[in-house]
Design a protein around this motif. Structure first.
Motif, PDB file in Angstrom:
ATOM      1  N   MET A   1     -10.526  12.604  16.269  1.00 48.07           N
ATOM      2  CA  MET A   1      -9.267  12.027  15.844  1.00 48.07           C
ATOM      3  C   MET A   1      -9.293  11.803  14.337  1.00 48.07           C
ATOM      4  O   MET A   1     -10.291  11.391  13.780  1.00 48.07           O
ATOM      5  N   TYR A   2      -8.180  12.110  13.697  1.00 48.08           N
ATOM      6  CA  TYR A   2      -8.028  11.884  12.257  1.00 48.08           C
ATOM      7  C   TYR A   2      -6.848  10.944  12.073  1.00 48.08           C
ATOM      8  O   TYR A   2      -5.780  11.174  12.638  1.00 48.08           O
ATOM      9  N   GLU A   3      -7.048   9.909  11.289  1.00 48.44           N
ATOM     10  CA  GLU A   3      -6.021   8.887  11.153  1.00 48.44           C
ATOM     11  C   GLU A   3      -5.301   8.985   9.812  1.00 48.44           C
ATOM     12  O   GLU A   3      -5.946   9.144   8.771  1.00 48.44           O
ATOM     13  N   LEU A   4      -3.980   8.899   9.851  1.00 45.33           N
ATOM     14  CA  LEU A   4      -3.149   8.822   8.645  1.00 45.33           C
ATOM     15  C   LEU A   4      -2.458   7.463   8.682  1.00 45.33           C
ATOM     16  O   LEU A   4      -1.845   7.118   9.688  1.00 45.33           O
ATOM     17  N   VAL A   5      -2.554   6.709   7.597  1.00 43.18           N
ATOM     18  CA  VAL A   5      -2.031   5.346   7.595  1.00 43.18           C
ATOM     19  C   VAL A   5      -1.049   5.185   6.431  1.00 43.18           C
ATOM     20  O   VAL A   5      -1.317   5.645   5.317  1.00 43.18           O
ATOM     21  N   PHE A   6       0.063   4.508   6.726  1.00 43.32           N
ATOM     22  CA  PHE A   6       1.121   4.353   5.721  1.00 43.32           C
ATOM     23  C   PHE A   6       1.619   2.918   5.679  1.00 43.32           C
ATOM     24  O   PHE A   6       1.809   2.292   6.722  1.00 43.32           O
ATOM     25  N   TRP A   7       1.845   2.423   4.470  1.00 41.48           N
ATOM     26  CA  TRP A   7       2.509   1.137   4.272  1.00 41.48           C
ATOM     27  C   TRP A   7       3.133   1.140   2.890  1.00 41.48           C
ATOM     28  O   TRP A   7       2.888   2.038   2.090  1.00 41.48           O
ATOM     29  N   ARG A   8       3.950   0.130   2.624  1.00 43.57           N
ATOM     30  CA  ARG A   8       4.628   0.034   1.328  1.00 43.57           C
ATOM     31  C   ARG A   8       4.395  -1.364   0.764  1.00 43.57           C
ATOM     32  O   ARG A   8       4.657  -2.355   1.441  1.00 43.57           O
ATOM     33  N   TYR A   9       3.887  -1.389  -0.469  1.00 41.80           N
ATOM     34  CA  TYR A   9       3.692  -2.675  -1.135  1.00 41.80           C
ATOM     35  C   TYR A   9       5.022  -3.228  -1.636  1.00 41.80           C
ATOM     36  O   TYR A   9       5.911  -2.463  -2.022  1.00 41.80           O
ATOM     37  N   ALA A  10       5.142  -4.550  -1.642  1.00 49.00           N
ATOM     38  CA  ALA A  10       6.296  -5.197  -2.266  1.00 49.00           C
ATOM     39  C   ALA A  10       6.201  -4.983  -3.782  1.00 49.00           C
ATOM     40  O   ALA A  10       5.144  -4.628  -4.304  1.00 49.00           O
ATOM     41  N   GLU A  11       7.304  -5.201  -4.472  1.00 45.17           N
ATOM     42  CA  GLU A  11       7.364  -5.045  -5.926  1.00 45.17           C
ATOM     43  C   GLU A  11       6.237  -5.837  -6.601  1.00 45.17           C
ATOM     44  O   GLU A  11       6.012  -7.000  -6.263  1.00 45.17           O
ATOM     45  N   GLU A  12       5.557  -5.201  -7.539  1.00 46.12           N
ATOM     46  CA  GLU A  12       4.513  -5.857  -8.343  1.00 46.12           C
ATOM     47  C   GLU A  12       3.285  -6.292  -7.536  1.00 46.12           C
ATOM     48  O   GLU A  12       2.492  -7.099  -8.024  1.00 46.12           O
ATOM     49  N   VAL A  13       3.130  -5.804  -6.314  1.00 53.35           N
ATOM     50  CA  VAL A  13       1.956  -6.168  -5.494  1.00 53.35           C
ATOM     51  C   VAL A  13       1.073  -4.938  -5.345  1.00 53.35           C
ATOM     52  O   VAL A  13       1.563  -3.833  -5.110  1.00 53.35           O
ATOM     53  N   TYR A  14      -0.217  -5.142  -5.505  1.00 50.03           N
ATOM     54  CA  TYR A  14      -1.173  -4.049  -5.308  1.00 50.03           C
ATOM     55  C   TYR A  14      -2.465  -4.675  -4.828  1.00 50.03           C
ATOM     56  O   TYR A  14      -3.088  -5.458  -5.540  1.00 50.03           O
ATOM     57  N   LEU A  15      -2.855  -4.383  -3.594  1.00 49.12           N
ATOM     58  CA  LEU A  15      -3.990  -5.040  -2.956  1.00 49.12           C
ATOM     59  C   LEU A  15      -5.137  -4.056  -2.726  1.00 49.12           C
ATOM     60  O   LEU A  15      -5.002  -2.863  -2.966  1.00 49.12           O
ATOM     61  N   ASN A  16      -6.249  -4.575  -2.232  1.00 48.39           N
ATOM     62  CA  ASN A  16      -7.375  -3.730  -1.858  1.00 48.39           C
ATOM     63  C   ASN A  16      -6.980  -2.931  -0.612  1.00 48.39           C
ATOM     64  O   ASN A  16      -6.756  -3.503   0.452  1.00 48.39           O
ATOM     65  N   HIS A  17      -6.893  -1.615  -0.763  1.00 47.11           N
ATOM     66  CA  HIS A  17      -6.390  -0.763   0.323  1.00 47.11           C
ATOM     67  C   HIS A  17      -7.227  -0.882   1.593  1.00 47.11           C
ATOM     68  O   HIS A  17      -6.689  -0.921   2.693  1.00 47.11           O
ATOM     69  N   GLN A  18      -8.540  -0.901   1.453  1.00 51.50           N
ATOM     70  CA  GLN A  18      -9.404  -0.958   2.633  1.00 51.50           C
ATOM     71  C   GLN A  18      -9.176  -2.262   3.399  1.00 51.50           C
ATOM     72  O   GLN A  18      -9.101  -2.263   4.626  1.00 51.50           O
ATOM     73  N   LEU A  19      -9.024  -3.374   2.671  1.00 45.62           N
ATOM     74  CA  LEU A  19      -8.772  -4.659   3.334  1.00 45.62           C
ATOM     75  C   LEU A  19      -7.400  -4.672   4.006  1.00 45.62           C
ATOM     76  O   LEU A  19      -7.242  -5.202   5.110  1.00 45.62           O
ATOM     77  N   VAL A  20      -6.416  -4.064   3.349  1.00 40.26           N
ATOM     78  CA  VAL A  20      -5.081  -3.949   3.960  1.00 40.26           C
ATOM     79  C   VAL A  20      -5.177  -3.127   5.240  1.00 40.26           C
ATOM     80  O   VAL A  20      -4.666  -3.523   6.288  1.00 40.26           O
ATOM     81  N   TYR A  21      -5.866  -1.995   5.173  1.00 42.15           N
ATOM     82  CA  TYR A  21      -6.038  -1.134   6.347  1.00 42.15           C
ATOM     83  C   TYR A  21      -6.695  -1.894   7.495  1.00 42.15           C
ATOM     84  O   TYR A  21      -6.230  -1.839   8.630  1.00 42.15           O
TER      85      TYR A  21
END
Length: 119
Positions: A1-21
């Motif tokens: 299995m190969y996973e594709l993950v999508f989300w959208r940050y709110a304006e001016e927000v940028y977080l650690n992607h791995q922690l968000v995932y």
């Protein structure tokens, strides 16, 4: 299995992607992410893959070749599990999500393909 993950940050927000995932994978709500129109996204995926067999509400199977995928969504994310899916099919899914301003996060690499990672 190969996973594709999508989300959208709110304006001016940028977080650690791995922690968000990891939080999204656990079904948690993540502060700083926007709500997604998941019904509209599923309808869009269904129309793009209309020639594929729809196995159930969230799963599609290629009737003419290899590949199947399952879409799991939360109010803030769309996770696509790909099974034997070809690269061009995954590219189509990425393109659909780009229409909704949700860049790809690839947890296998791990890397998020958005404008911030190109700076």
């Amino acid at each position: 299995m190969y996973e594709l993950v999508f989300w959208r940050y709110a304006e001016e927000v940028y977080l650690n992607h791995q922690l968000v995932y990891e939080a999204l994978d656990e079904g948690e709500n993540v502060e700083g992410l926007e709500q997604l129109p998941t019904d509209i996204i599923l309808n869009r995926i269904n129309s793009v893959f209309s020639k594929w067999e729809r196995v159930d509400e969230n799963s599609w199977k290629n009737s003419d070749g290899p590949g199947a995928f399952c879409v799991k969504s939360t109010p803030q994310s769309v996770i696509v599990e790909c099974y034997g899916t070809q690269g061009k099919t995954m590219d189509k899914l990425v393109d659909i999500m780009e229409e909704f301003k949700c860049p790809l996060y690839d947890p296998q690499v791990p890397e998020r393909y958005d404008e911030m990672s190109e700076k």
